[in-house]
Design a protein around this motif. Structure first.
Motif, PDB file in Angstrom:
ATOM      1  N   LYS A 124       0.837  -1.216   0.000  1.00 42.54           N
ATOM      2  CA  LYS A 124       0.000   0.000   0.000  1.00 42.54           C
ATOM      3  C   LYS A 124       0.870   1.265   0.000  1.00 42.54           C
ATOM      4  CE  LYS A 124      -3.602  -2.662   0.613  1.00 42.54           C
ATOM      5  NZ  LYS A 124      -4.318  -3.099  -0.594  1.00 42.54           N
ATOM      6  N   ARG A 125       0.489   2.188  -0.848  1.00 43.00           N
ATOM      7  CA  ARG A 125       1.197   3.473  -0.904  1.00 43.00           C
ATOM      8  C   ARG A 125       0.335   4.560  -0.262  1.00 43.00           C
ATOM      9  NH1 ARG A 125       1.838   2.575  -7.223  1.00 43.00           N
ATOM     10  NH2 ARG A 125      -0.198   1.717  -6.711  1.00 43.00           N
ATOM     11  N   PRO A 126       0.992   5.546   0.372  1.00 44.06           N
ATOM     12  CA  PRO A 126       0.197   6.606   1.004  1.00 44.06           C
ATOM     13  C   PRO A 126      -0.299   7.608  -0.045  1.00 44.06           C
ATOM     14  CG  PRO A 126       2.513   7.040   1.285  1.00 44.06           C
ATOM     15  CD  PRO A 126       2.427   5.734   0.547  1.00 44.06           C
ATOM     16  N   PRO A 223      -1.022   5.441  -7.481  1.00 44.81           N
ATOM     17  CA  PRO A 223      -1.821   5.023  -6.321  1.00 44.81           C
ATOM     18  C   PRO A 223      -3.329   5.120  -6.601  1.00 44.81           C
ATOM     19  CG  PRO A 223      -0.088   6.521  -5.643  1.00 44.81           C
ATOM     20  CD  PRO A 223      -0.066   6.506  -7.139  1.00 44.81           C
ATOM     21  N   VAL A 224      -4.063   4.152  -6.072  1.00 42.05           N
ATOM     22  CA  VAL A 224      -5.514   4.108  -6.307  1.00 42.05           C
ATOM     23  C   VAL A 224      -6.253   4.239  -4.970  1.00 42.05           C
ATOM     24  CG1 VAL A 224      -7.440   2.711  -7.159  1.00 42.05           C
ATOM     25  CG2 VAL A 224      -5.234   2.646  -8.355  1.00 42.05           C
ATOM     26  N   LEU A 225      -7.247   5.108  -4.977  1.00 47.26           N
ATOM     27  CA  LEU A 225      -8.144   5.268  -3.823  1.00 47.26           C
ATOM     28  C   LEU A 225      -9.536   4.841  -4.271  1.00 47.26           C
ATOM     29  CD1 LEU A 225      -9.160   6.546  -1.065  1.00 47.26           C
ATOM     30  CD2 LEU A 225      -9.282   8.718  -2.293  1.00 47.26           C
ATOM     31  N   THR A 226     -10.201   3.981  -3.493  1.00 45.46           N
ATOM     32  CA  THR A 226     -11.570   3.591  -3.842  1.00 45.46           C
ATOM     33  C   THR A 226     -12.551   4.241  -2.881  1.00 45.46           C
ATOM     34  OG1 THR A 226     -11.307   1.617  -2.476  1.00 45.46           O
ATOM     35  CG2 THR A 226     -10.981   1.339  -4.849  1.00 45.46           C
ATOM     36  N   GLY A 227     -13.684   4.619  -3.424  1.00 39.14           N
ATOM     37  CA  GLY A 227     -14.806   5.105  -2.615  1.00 39.14           C
ATOM     38  C   GLY A 227     -16.053   4.461  -3.196  1.00 39.14           C
TER      39      GLY A 227
END
Lengths: 362, 61
Positions: A124-126, A223-227
């Protein structure tokens, strides 16, 4: 009217052309039974409901969810009559249907991908420190996308959102989102990719458990952020992403500071600074005042010492004054102390001239 | 200067007052600068908008 006459091959071809024309692509829903694979390349199963059964065929590379007998699924593909006269349904895509089947497929695939390390915490990347460009993958007509934009705009400004308008539910949505991920990774680099989808039923959100989509998210260079969905909804896409927001609105909150809070923080900092400076100046004044008092006390002490020393010297001088000796009854005799000479005798109150009669040693 | 840069600059200026570099001769000038910068940031934040661009590409194909 003449009865149509065909060879077997011609008839099969005409039937397939007719099927292609009437049903180029359709979706079928039913329960899987007799699922088996052949040579590691092909999959065969029956799709059935209470009254009917259709034979299905799927190339295994198209099988992106684990399949087991008894699972309820929706398949997308086209019907075909084989050269052997068997009716078959060629499946292009397949998705579990209903809570039980979705859960079953989710658990199986989760275990498989976890074993491969796709969800490892160390991968995981910040969030990037400095965000300028955000790649958004969502349906621009969806409520979740609207919530995301609304919260983002209310909280912060100056960001550039590049939006890939994709389907976020249904059989083709996974492929669309995969293409969008590839687009950002290969053609349009952004600081972060955000995958947004509002709440929905388990069936609506099942696309986010697609194996290829999950792998693509895990492999993303950006990096991927999911919502996705609500807080209780967990998808394989969430597990593969670097960061997971509980909702689209929460994703916007994670990406941005709140400008009202920032303004308030700045005001608080300046107020604290003003107080600090006031206190600093007061302390400096007090220190100076205290130093002046010390100096004054020191000077006063030195003056007093000098006065005392003067007083002592004065007393000493006083004690050495000849007048004081005369006052005590003594007298001073001056002149030639030979018999017959006149000497001068000085007392406290008189001066006497007297003749020396005799001089001898004591 | 971007708004983020301005905020960083302001944070650094405020920190200066609490650091060993602080001296009274410069303090008044620096404090006035900080107050002005804070006003500027507040104004910028009020005016700043996000740019939303829909990519002209059909992802169904």
């Amino acid at each position: 009217m003449q009865t149509p006459h065909f060879t077997v091959s011609q008839f099969i071809e005409i039937l397939n052309q007719t099927l292609d024309y009437v049903f180029p692509i359709i979706e079928l829903e039913g329960e899987v039974s007799n699922f088996k694979t052949s040579k590691g390349k092909w999959g065969f199963f029956d799709l059935k409901d209470e009254q009917g059964t259709i034979n299905c065929f799927i190339p295994l590379f198209s099988l992106r969810v684990p399949l087991e007998d008894g699972m309820q699924v929706v398949v997308k593909g086209h019907p075909k009559l084989t050269d052997f006269g068997r009716f078959s349904f060629t499946v292009q895509q397949i998705m579990p249907r209903g809570e039980g089947s979705i859960k079953k497929a989710f658990d199986l695939l989760k275990a498989k991908l976890a074993k491969e390390g796709l969800f490892s915490p160390e991968k995981k990347r910040p969030l990037p420190d400095h965000l300028e460009t955000i790649g958004v993958i969502s349906s621009t007509g969806a409520a979740g996308y609207a919530d995301f934009c609304k919260i983002l705009n209310a909280r912060w400004g100056g960001l550039h959102l590049r939006v890939a308008n994709c389907g976020v539910q249904g059989l083709s949505a996974a492929d669309e989102m995969i293409k969008a991920l590839e687009y950002f990774n290969e053609q349009e680099p952004v600081d972060i990719i955000v995958l947004i989808r509002g709440g929905g039923s388990k069936d609506d959100l099942a696309v986010f458990n697609d194996e290829l989509l999950t792998r693509k998210i895990a492999a993303s260079r950006i990096p991927v952020l999911t919502g996705i969905g609500h807080e209780v909804d967990e998808s394989l896409a969430d597990l593969a992403a670097d960061l997971r927001a509980s909702t689209p609105s929460n994703a916007a909150e994670m990406l941005t500071k709140d400008k009202r809070a920032e303004v308030s923080r700045i005001h608080d900092n300046l107020q604290s600074l003003a107080k600090y400076l006031g206190h600093y100046l007061d302390t400096a004044k007090d220190t100076q005042k205290s130093q002046l008092t010390s100096v004054k006390t020191l000077i006063e002490a030195r003056v007093e010492n000098a006065q005392n020393e003067l007083q002592n010297t004065r007393k000493l001088l006083e004690s050495l004054n000849p007048e004081n000796v005369l006052r005590q009854g003594y007298s001073i005799v001056t002149g030639n102390f030979s018999p017959g000479n006149v000497v001068k005798i000085t007392t406290h109150q008189q001066i006497i001239n007297a003749e020396v009669i005799d001089v001898h040693n004591r | 200067m971007s708004i983020t840069d301005k905020i960083t600059k302001l944070n650094n200026q405020v920190q200066w007052f609490y650091s060993d570099e602080f001296n009274l001769d410069e303090a008044e000038k620096k404090y006035k600068e900080s107050v002005e910068l804070a006003k500027e940031i507040e104004k910028d934040l009020g005016e700043l908008k996000n740019k939303i661009e829909i990519i002209n590409k059909d992802f169904t194909k």
